[in-house]
Design an enzyme around this catalytic site. Structure first.
Site, short mmCIF file in Angstrom:
data_model
loop_
_atom_site.label_atom_id
_atom_site.label_comp_id
_atom_site.label_asym_id
_atom_site.label_seq_id
_atom_site.Cartn_x
_atom_site.Cartn_y
_atom_site.Cartn_z
N HIS A 374 6.78 -5.41 -34.35
CA HIS A 374 6.71 -5.35 -35.81
C HIS A 374 5.30 -5.53 -36.34
CE1 HIS A 374 7.08 -9.65 -34.87
NE2 HIS A 374 6.53 -9.91 -36.05
N ASP A 375 4.47 -6.32 -35.67
CA ASP A 375 3.11 -6.57 -36.15
C ASP A 375 2.03 -5.92 -35.30
OD1 ASP A 375 3.51 -7.95 -38.50
OD2 ASP A 375 3.55 -9.93 -37.54
N LYS A 378 -1.52 -5.02 -36.50
CA LYS A 378 -2.59 -6.00 -36.70
C LYS A 378 -3.81 -5.74 -35.81
CE LYS A 378 0.21 -9.93 -38.30
NZ LYS A 378 0.66 -11.31 -38.00
N HIS A 403 -1.52 -3.26 -42.27
CA HIS A 403 -1.05 -3.34 -40.88
C HIS A 403 0.32 -2.70 -40.71
CE1 HIS A 403 1.48 -6.81 -42.05
NE2 HIS A 403 2.12 -6.61 -40.92
N HIS A 429 9.26 -3.95 -42.28
CA HIS A 429 9.62 -5.37 -42.19
C HIS A 429 8.99 -6.22 -43.30
CE1 HIS A 429 5.70 -5.64 -40.17
NE2 HIS A 429 5.76 -6.96 -40.23
#
Length: 514
Positions: A374-375, A378, A403, A429
């Protein structure tokens, strides 16, 4: 009882004899006698009292009317043979019972032998043509020897029919297992289905014969034995450790041929060499195996072994894919000075929510592997923003928000279903249920369920753990915020799932703490 095998089944002398019913093994063949004459029950059991088929005796059930027979059939399962009179409480009571068994109960396995003392009342040709019966006999023609012959033939037919049905069930389980390789324990399910089908092919009654025997499917990799499935219906002394020990002894005996069916001292086993590994099908208590076509069994075992190996390779591929996903995630999380356990917890929270929400197993597994990414966007955020202490504002916040789109763009370059799901998660998200989120301001069910689930899982974990910009919150604070944001930031139904299963969330949090 007269000793003349060609004498009528019942005589006046026999009717006067005192009948003492012998103890019947509960695992014997179930035979239902349906006749309104008590003497017929007595002499039938006298004639068959020493009868056995496949080393199992007969277990008699008695009904003195068609209605009484219906009551028995509604309770007792696996009745093999019915000896049925035609004329009882009505002239057609027996025939009506046949119709009830075949159509209402949908029982086409039990063998029905029609016995009548009034053949004119139910002409043989008309009855055979109209009703699904398996034999038609006049009572006067059923001598001792002929009755034994009729029952033997009926039981052989019943055994073969039930074996075919078990083969079908085994095939269905195998087909189902191969079509759902992402399910948990799919390898175990496949192996168990293979054992059941093998038992059926060899006329082994899984409910009776295996009650005193054991079957197992095992794999040997790098000198380690792994039991894939074990069917043990009876003896408490049989357990996985015992079976594994026996299988280990067999696999370590170099004289035993590979890819050949072996039957010795009521032990059947087949060792297949697939690649660098060995697989073994093992059945204990399997007598008369070699009566079946051994070539067919060897082909079956070889195919099953190849299928098992393919499933195992698929599982290894899945594990490799999972490791790659977590490795990528850990790179992103390390840059933001967060632990790898964050992505594991988010994945497990998401899986839990997906299951409780009602997603199917394939969707849950897909979400479980996609959620950690999900990240991943970044990786495109500068350290000066990513690790800036305190709340981000102004231009820094706008940079951080990118991001989501960076992650979506990176993951969309792949056509793999998991990566496509991960791109949805990365992009959505941070969308809010009321439409106030970013990057697109999606609202309600326009947000994919994967995005809604990971949104809740990610925020819960972020609040429960310390970050560079805040300390960990206590549970009461977390619960208060989730309640406050129910219907605003989060899907209300998902918040309800959290509160209904909070203990499971906390267990995951504790098990994978930083």
């Amino acid at each position: 009882m007269t000793s003349n095998d060609d004498a009528p089944l019942f005589t006046m002398e026999e009717l006067q004899e005192e009948f003492v019913e012998t103890q019947i093994d509960l695992n014997g063949w179930k035979v239902l006698i349906v006749d309104d004459e008590p003497s017929i029950h007595t002499v039938t059991k006298l004639a068959l009292q020493s009868f056995s088929f496949a080393d199992k005796p007969l277990n008699f059930y008695n009904a003195y009317s068609a209605s009484e027979a219906r009551s028995i059939l509604e309770i007792e399962t696996n009745i093999a043979v019915i000896l049925l009179d035609v004329v009882m409480e009505t002239d057609n009571a027996g025939l009506e019972l046949v119709d009830y068994i075949r159509n209402d109960l949908d029982n086409h396995d039990v063998r029905i032998i029609l016995r009548t003392g009034q053949p004119g009342q139910a002409p043989e040709y008309e009855v055979i043509k109209k009703y699904d019966i398996n034999d038609y006999k006049e009572k006067t023609e059923l001598t001792n020897q002929k009755l034994n012959t009729v029952i033997y033939a009926a039981l052989r037919s019943y055994r073969d029919i039930t074996a075919i049905n078990r083969t079908r069930i085994g095939l269905e389980r195998i087909i189902k297992s191969t079509s759902s390789l992402l399910q948990e324990n799919s390898l175990k399910d496949f192996a168990e289905g293979a054992l059941q089908q093998l038992a059926a092919m060899m006329h082994i009654d899984a409910d009776v014969v295996l009650a005193e025997s054991t079957s197992a499917f095992a794999s040997k990799t790098k000198e380690q034995i792994k039991l894939l499935a074990c069917i043990d219906h009876g003896r408490a002394s049989i357990n996985d450790r015992f079976i594994t020990h026996k299988i280990s002894n067999i696999l370590n005996t170099s004289q035993i041929p590979r890819d050949k069916m072996v039957n010795q001292e009521a032990e059947f086993f087949y060792i297949s060499t697939v690649g660098k590994n060995e697989l073994i099908l093992y059945l204990e208590g399997a007598n008369d195996v070699l009566r079946y076509d051994t070539e067919i069994l060897e082909i079956f075992c070889k195919n099953i072994s190849i299928a098992i190996e393919n499933i195992r390779l698929n599982d290894e591929l899945k594990r490799t894919q999972e490791e790659i996903v977590y490795s990528i995630c850990e790179v992103a999380e390390t840059r933001s000075k967060e632990t790898g356990n964050h992505v594991r917890r988010v994945a497990l929270y998401s899986k839990l929510i997906g299951e409780k929400y009602g997603l199917d197993k394939e969707q849950v597994e897909q979400l479980f592997l996609a959620a950690p990414l999900h990240d991943v966007g970044k990786i495109g955020i500068p350290d000066s923003v990513l690790n800036r202490p305190g709340k981000l504002e102004g231009e820094n916040w706008e940079v951080m928000k990118t991001h989501a789109q960076i992650g979506e763009s990176v993951l969309l370059s792949s056509n793999l279903p998991i990566m496509e799901a991960a791109s949805i998660v990365a992009a959505q998200h941070h969308e809010n249920f009321d439409g106030s989120g970013y990057p697109r301001g999606l609202k309600g069910n326009d947000i994919h369920i994967y995005g809604r689930i990971v949104a809740l899982a990610d925020v819960f974990d972020a609040l429960m753990n310390a970050r560079c910009y805040k300390p960990a919150w206590d549970l009461q604070q977390v619960d208060a915020l989730l309640n406050e944001e129910r219907g605003n930031k989060f899907d209300p139904h998902l918040v309800d799932i959290y509160f209904n299963h909070k203990e499971e969330f906390l267990k995951i949090h504790q098990q994978y703490s930083d």
